[in-house]
Design an enzyme around this catalytic site. Structure first.
Site, PDB file in Angstrom:
ATOM      1  N   HIS A   1      52.805  52.744  68.515  1.00 17.80           N
ATOM      2  CA  HIS A   1      53.762  53.845  68.587  1.00 17.80           C
ATOM      3  C   HIS A   1      55.023  53.322  69.262  1.00 17.80           C
ATOM      4  CE1 HIS A   1      55.182  58.035  68.949  1.00 17.80           C
ATOM      5  NE2 HIS A   1      55.741  57.595  70.076  1.00 17.80           N
ATOM      6  N   CYS A   2      56.162  53.470  68.588  1.00 22.16           N
ATOM      7  CA  CYS A   2      57.428  52.937  69.104  1.00 22.16           C
ATOM      8  C   CYS A   2      58.298  54.092  69.607  1.00 22.16           C
ATOM      9  CB  CYS A   2      58.156  52.158  68.009  1.00 22.16           C
ATOM     10  SG  CYS A   2      59.689  51.385  68.573  1.00 22.16           S
ATOM     11  N   PRO A   3      58.474  54.233  70.912  1.00 23.45           N
ATOM     12  CA  PRO A   3      59.315  55.326  71.420  1.00 23.45           C
ATOM     13  C   PRO A   3      60.785  55.149  71.069  1.00 23.45           C
ATOM     14  CG  PRO A   3      58.657  53.857  73.199  1.00 23.45           C
ATOM     15  CD  PRO A   3      57.884  53.427  71.995  1.00 23.45           C
TER      16      PRO A   3
END
Length: 338
Positions: free
Chosen positions: A193-195
């Site tokens: 998951h890439c913020p």
């Protein structure tokens, strides 16, 4: 009552035929306390809902479900990334691009413009592309039924032990799929998951992510070479820049060069890391946990989405996604007094 207030409610009226006195010279009627009738039919669109309106995850939606975003908790990283993508390239094009075009070479501004446009395109493709979400059981049921590949039947197949039951989604997720706690969805071929992109990276958007990172590294190298040419190729001649104050231009250029150099080094490391993942067929999560990957590169995966966010659900279908829907019944006393 306005029609908009009738959404998601099933309305049934109970009424009594009130007795009429003999003074009215009309036929006396006996009350009927058991007779009911349905409310007159209303336009179906008042009761129907789109899937994105009842989506059980933490995602956000723009333009009536046309674009899916990640959760609110990524807002700080997400907006900072957009600011960096705007500020540094803008400084390059406003301060030194004209000077490079006239005095050094037209190649650097052209390459910088191409890579910048490509970065923006693949950035938003990565952000807005559904990453390969596996719908929950109630979503599958609302759309027509849970496929066998996500039910207990898979435990009898050859790869059965690799399937794990997700307590949140209530499905048996395939191998290499994981539940993202931030988005609150199971994602097929979950990488991470890439913020900074406000999205998960999975089966459907990993290609866009890899191309974005690659072009971002190329953009950093090209702009650094442009800054260096601006500073050292022809020192002291800054007449072709928009800002004519030499000292201001030098200070801004040095600051942007240092910031861009640091970012390019970090992005270069990230790009090399994902290039190695493509060669081994692993995901980021598998590399960190030490799990075995696959011989097949992640680029060649099934990119078909398993659901349509703009699917229009009937009232019966919406029951699977809105357990708190209320059936309003007017009492005999309330209906008789109005």
């Amino acid at each position: 009552m306005p029609y908009k207030l009738l959404n998601n409610f099933y309305i049934k009226l109970q009424y009594n035929h009130m007795s009429i006195s003999k003074d009215d010279n009309l036929e006396q009627r006996e009350p009927n306390t058991n007779k009911t009738f349905d409310f007159p039919s209303l336009p179906p669109e008042l009761f129907n809902k789109y899937l994105w309106e009842l989506w059980p995850g933490n995602n956000r939606f723009l333009f009536k479900g046309k674009f899916m975003l990640g959760p609110h908790c990524d807002n700080l990283h997400f907006y900072c990334t957009i600011a960096v993508l705007i500020v540094i390239p803008s400084g390059f094009f406003l301060l030194i691009a004209n000077y490079l075009w006239e005095n050094v070479s037209i190649v650097i501004p052209i390459l910088s413009g191409y890579t910048y446009v490509a970065c923006i395109c693949f950035y938003f493709l990565t952000v807005f592309t559904e990453p390969g979400i596996i719908p929950r059981r109630n979503v599958f049921e609302a759309l027509g039924g849970v496929p066998k590949e996500f039910t207990a039947d898979v435990i009898f197949t050859e790869d059965g032990p690799l399937y794990k039951f997700c307590q949140t989604c209530e499905i048996y997720r395939p191998p290499r799929s994981h539940h993202c706690t931030k988005c609150n969805n199971c994602v097929e071929l979950f990488d991470h998951h890439c913020p900074y992109l406000n999205n998960c990276i999975g089966a459907r958007n990993y290609f866009y992510f890899f191309v974005f990172v690659t072009h971002l590294m190329m953009l950093g190298l090209i702009d650094i070479s442009g800054f260096l040419a601006f500073l050292f190729y022809k020192p002291g001649d800054y007449d072709d820049t928009i800002i004519n104050q030499t000292e201001v231009v030098l200070i801004i250029t040095v600051i942007l060069s240092l910031a861009l150099s640091i970012l390019t080094i970090l992005i270069g490391i990230l790009c090399i890391f994902h290039f190695s993942l493509c060669l081994t067929g692993e995901t980021t999560k598998e590399r960190i946990r030490g799990n075995k990957g696959s011989k097949k590169c992640m680029f060649w995966r099934n990119k078909k989405s398993r659901f349509n966010l703009r699917a229009l659900l009937s009232s019966e279908q919406a029951k699977h996604l809105s357990p708190n829907s209320i059936e309003i019944e007017m009492s005999k006393s309330d209906s008789s007094r109005e």
